[in-house]
Design a protein around this motif. Structure first.
Motif, PDB file in Angstrom:
ATOM      1  N   GLU A  68       4.040 -12.790  -1.625  1.00 30.90           N
ATOM      2  CA  GLU A  68       4.297 -11.106  -1.636  1.00 30.90           C
ATOM      3  C   GLU A  68       3.216 -10.283  -2.628  1.00 30.90           C
ATOM      4  OE1 GLU A  68       5.788  -7.651  -0.680  1.00 30.90           O
ATOM      5  OE2 GLU A  68       6.173  -9.433  -0.065  1.00 30.90           O
ATOM      6  N   LEU A  69       2.939 -10.877  -3.809  1.00 35.18           N
ATOM      7  CA  LEU A  69       1.808 -10.427  -4.568  1.00 35.18           C
ATOM      8  C   LEU A  69       0.421 -10.479  -3.725  1.00 35.18           C
ATOM      9  CD1 LEU A  69       2.959 -12.127  -7.906  1.00 35.18           C
ATOM     10  CD2 LEU A  69       2.978  -9.538  -7.505  1.00 35.18           C
ATOM     11  N   GLN A  70       0.262 -11.311  -3.233  1.00 40.21           N
ATOM     12  CA  GLN A  70      -1.155 -11.514  -2.469  1.00 40.21           C
ATOM     13  C   GLN A  70      -1.350 -10.246  -1.589  1.00 40.21           C
ATOM     14  OE1 GLN A  70      -3.091 -13.445  -4.492  1.00 40.21           O
ATOM     15  NE2 GLN A  70      -3.899 -14.326  -2.577  1.00 40.21           N
ATOM     16  N   ARG A  71       0.001 -10.029  -0.658  1.00 42.82           N
ATOM     17  CA  ARG A  71      -0.126  -9.097   0.309  1.00 42.82           C
ATOM     18  C   ARG A  71      -0.307  -7.746  -0.088  1.00 42.82           C
ATOM     19  NH1 ARG A  71       3.823 -12.589   2.680  1.00 42.82           N
ATOM     20  NH2 ARG A  71       5.722 -11.563   1.534  1.00 42.82           N
ATOM     21  N   GLU A  72       0.523  -7.556  -1.529  1.00 42.32           N
ATOM     22  CA  GLU A  72       0.480  -6.341  -2.262  1.00 42.32           C
ATOM     23  C   GLU A  72      -1.028  -6.090  -2.569  1.00 42.32           C
ATOM     24  OE1 GLU A  72       1.591  -2.774  -4.136  1.00 42.32           O
ATOM     25  OE2 GLU A  72       2.300  -3.760  -2.475  1.00 42.32           O
ATOM     26  N   ALA A  73      -1.702  -7.161  -3.214  1.00 40.63           N
ATOM     27  CA  ALA A  73      -3.237  -6.855  -3.390  1.00 40.63           C
ATOM     28  C   ALA A  73      -4.103  -6.534  -2.455  1.00 40.63           C
ATOM     29  CB  ALA A  73      -3.664  -8.255  -4.127  1.00 40.63           C
ATOM     30  N   VAL A  74      -3.760  -7.340  -1.260  1.00 41.57           N
ATOM     31  CA  VAL A  74      -4.619  -6.987  -0.288  1.00 41.57           C
ATOM     32  C   VAL A  74      -4.438  -5.533   0.186  1.00 41.57           C
ATOM     33  CG1 VAL A  74      -4.860  -7.541   2.423  1.00 41.57           C
ATOM     34  CG2 VAL A  74      -4.741  -9.352   0.759  1.00 41.57           C
ATOM     35  N   ARG A  75      -3.062  -5.138   0.277  1.00 42.91           N
ATOM     36  CA  ARG A  75      -2.743  -3.814   0.786  1.00 42.91           C
ATOM     37  C   ARG A  75      -3.369  -2.593  -0.213  1.00 42.91           C
ATOM     38  NH1 ARG A  75       0.164   0.198  -0.685  1.00 42.91           N
ATOM     39  NH2 ARG A  75       1.173  -0.764  -2.434  1.00 42.91           N
ATOM     40  N   ARG A  76      -3.517  -3.269  -1.687  1.00 40.21           N
ATOM     41  CA  ARG A  76      -4.109  -2.079  -2.473  1.00 40.21           C
ATOM     42  C   ARG A  76      -5.606  -2.066  -2.157  1.00 40.21           C
ATOM     43  NH1 ARG A  76      -1.025  -2.362  -8.237  1.00 40.21           N
ATOM     44  NH2 ARG A  76       0.997  -1.836  -7.677  1.00 40.21           N
ATOM     45  N   ALA A  77      -6.384  -3.217  -2.159  1.00 40.95           N
ATOM     46  CA  ALA A  77      -7.551  -3.217  -1.667  1.00 40.95           C
ATOM     47  C   ALA A  77      -7.996  -2.379  -0.486  1.00 40.95           C
ATOM     48  CB  ALA A  77      -8.209  -4.578  -1.688  1.00 40.95           C
ATOM     49  N   GLU A  78      -7.315  -2.731   0.690  1.00 37.09           N
ATOM     50  CA  GLU A  78      -7.581  -1.862   1.704  1.00 37.09           C
ATOM     51  C   GLU A  78      -7.438  -0.382   1.380  1.00 37.09           C
ATOM     52  OE1 GLU A  78      -4.527  -3.502   4.414  1.00 37.09           O
ATOM     53  OE2 GLU A  78      -5.699  -5.255   5.099  1.00 37.09           O
ATOM     54  N   GLU A  79      -6.247   0.168   0.646  1.00 39.86           N
ATOM     55  CA  GLU A  79      -6.252   1.629   0.428  1.00 39.86           C
ATOM     56  C   GLU A  79      -7.451   1.932  -0.203  1.00 39.86           C
ATOM     57  OE1 GLU A  79      -2.645   1.967  -1.618  1.00 39.86           O
ATOM     58  OE2 GLU A  79      -1.453   1.967   0.181  1.00 39.86           O
ATOM     59  N   GLU A  80      -7.786   1.062  -1.445  1.00 41.06           N
ATOM     60  CA  GLU A  80      -9.048   1.505  -2.200  1.00 41.06           C
ATOM     61  C   GLU A  80     -10.384   1.515  -1.343  1.00 41.06           C
ATOM     62  OE1 GLU A  80     -11.727   0.292  -6.374  1.00 41.06           O
ATOM     63  OE2 GLU A  80      -9.871  -1.093  -5.465  1.00 41.06           O
ATOM     64  N   ALA A  81     -10.327   0.586  -0.317  1.00 41.54           N
ATOM     65  CA  ALA A  81     -11.695   0.706   0.453  1.00 41.54           C
ATOM     66  C   ALA A  81     -11.636   1.805   1.522  1.00 41.54           C
ATOM     67  CB  ALA A  81     -11.758  -0.631   1.405  1.00 41.54           C
ATOM     68  N   GLU A  82     -10.459   2.098   1.975  1.00 38.19           N
ATOM     69  CA  GLU A  82     -10.375   3.561   2.665  1.00 38.19           C
ATOM     70  C   GLU A  82     -10.729   4.856   1.843  1.00 38.19           C
ATOM     71  OE1 GLU A  82      -6.661   3.593   4.459  1.00 38.19           O
ATOM     72  OE2 GLU A  82      -6.833   1.985   5.318  1.00 38.19           O
ATOM     73  N   TRP A  83     -10.191   4.955   0.608  1.00 39.23           N
ATOM     74  CA  TRP A  83     -10.514   5.858  -0.215  1.00 39.23           C
ATOM     75  C   TRP A  83     -11.813   6.028  -0.393  1.00 39.23           C
ATOM     76  CZ3 TRP A  83     -12.444   6.051  -5.461  1.00 39.23           C
ATOM     77  CH2 TRP A  83     -12.349   7.292  -5.904  1.00 39.23           C
ATOM     78  N   LEU A  84     -12.531   4.794  -0.904  1.00 37.23           N
ATOM     79  CA  LEU A  84     -13.966   5.061  -1.033  1.00 37.23           C
ATOM     80  C   LEU A  84     -14.877   5.383   0.114  1.00 37.23           C
ATOM     81  CD1 LEU A  84     -14.423   1.652  -3.430  1.00 37.23           C
ATOM     82  CD2 LEU A  84     -14.796   3.924  -4.149  1.00 37.23           C
ATOM     83  N   GLN A  85     -14.286   4.854   1.344  1.00 41.00           N
ATOM     84  CA  GLN A  85     -14.923   5.193   2.604  1.00 41.00           C
ATOM     85  C   GLN A  85     -15.021   6.594   2.918  1.00 41.00           C
ATOM     86  OE1 GLN A  85     -13.717   3.225   5.846  1.00 41.00           O
ATOM     87  NE2 GLN A  85     -15.502   3.779   7.295  1.00 41.00           N
TER      88      GLN A  85
END
Length: 190
Positions: A68-85
């Motif tokens: 669950e923590l791994q999924r949350e970390a991946v979700r946050r990383a995807e959100e950050e990548a979208e924001w940076l893009q």
């Protein structure tokens, strides 16, 4: 800053938290069972067995929490990548819009364009850029060339840092200078 805990210590902390939660659940179940009238000894033993957590249950719960923590970390990383893009896209759009404007970009703000106003060279955006034009025959193309030559002379002097244009007061006149903090370059550009 504080040092990050190692993965092994995180695992121990997680295990302690899981055991504490399991113990709280067991205590809550024991208290609830104690509050109910006893119907029979056999039923109480089944309830106690159902509430008991063995090491396998704790490990399964730990693994579930880990994933669950791994999924949350991946979700946050995807959100950050979208924001940076999105941020990069906005910056690219602004740069392209600046390119489409034409004219000579202001050497101070980079956003506005240089124009002549009542014997002065001014920026359409910032108020800082105000240089008296001593030669009225100087075109905006000539001014752009002078700015480029000033930057070229700085580079040819052997400094690889980017010098910045700044307004300066010299002998009672406002002048545009090219200055470099790295090498100390200071030249009147206009």
């Amino acid at each position: 800053g504080a040092a990050l805990p190692e993965a092994g210590s995180l695992r121990l902390v997680a295990k302690d938290v899981v055991r504490a939660e399991a113990s709280a659940l067991l205590l809550g179940a024991s208290a609830a069972a104690a509050a109910q009238p006893a119907a029979g000894g056999e039923e109480e033993e089944e309830d106690a067995e159902a509430c008991a957590w063995d090491d396998e249950d704790v490990l399964r719960l730990e693994e579930e929490l880990y994933w669950e923590l791994q999924r949350e970390a991946v979700r946050r990383a995807e959100e950050e990548a979208e924001w940076l893009q999105e941020l990069q896209n906005q910056e690219d759009c602004e740069l392209y819009e600046q390119y489409l404007l034409g004219g000579v970009p202001c050497p101070l703000c980079g956003t506005g364009r240089l124009e002549r106003r009542e014997g002065e060279l001014c920026c359409t955006t910032c108020m800082e850029m105000r240089v008296p034009l001593l030669d009225e025959g100087l075109s905006l193309e000539d001014i752009s060339e002078h700015l480029g030559i000033a930057e070229d002379r700085h580079r040819q002097a052997g400094c690889c840092s980017r010098a910045l244009f700044q307004m300066s007061d010299r002998s009672g006149f406002s002048v545009l200078c090219l200055q470099c903090e790295h090498c100390g370059w200071d030249e009147v550009a206009l």
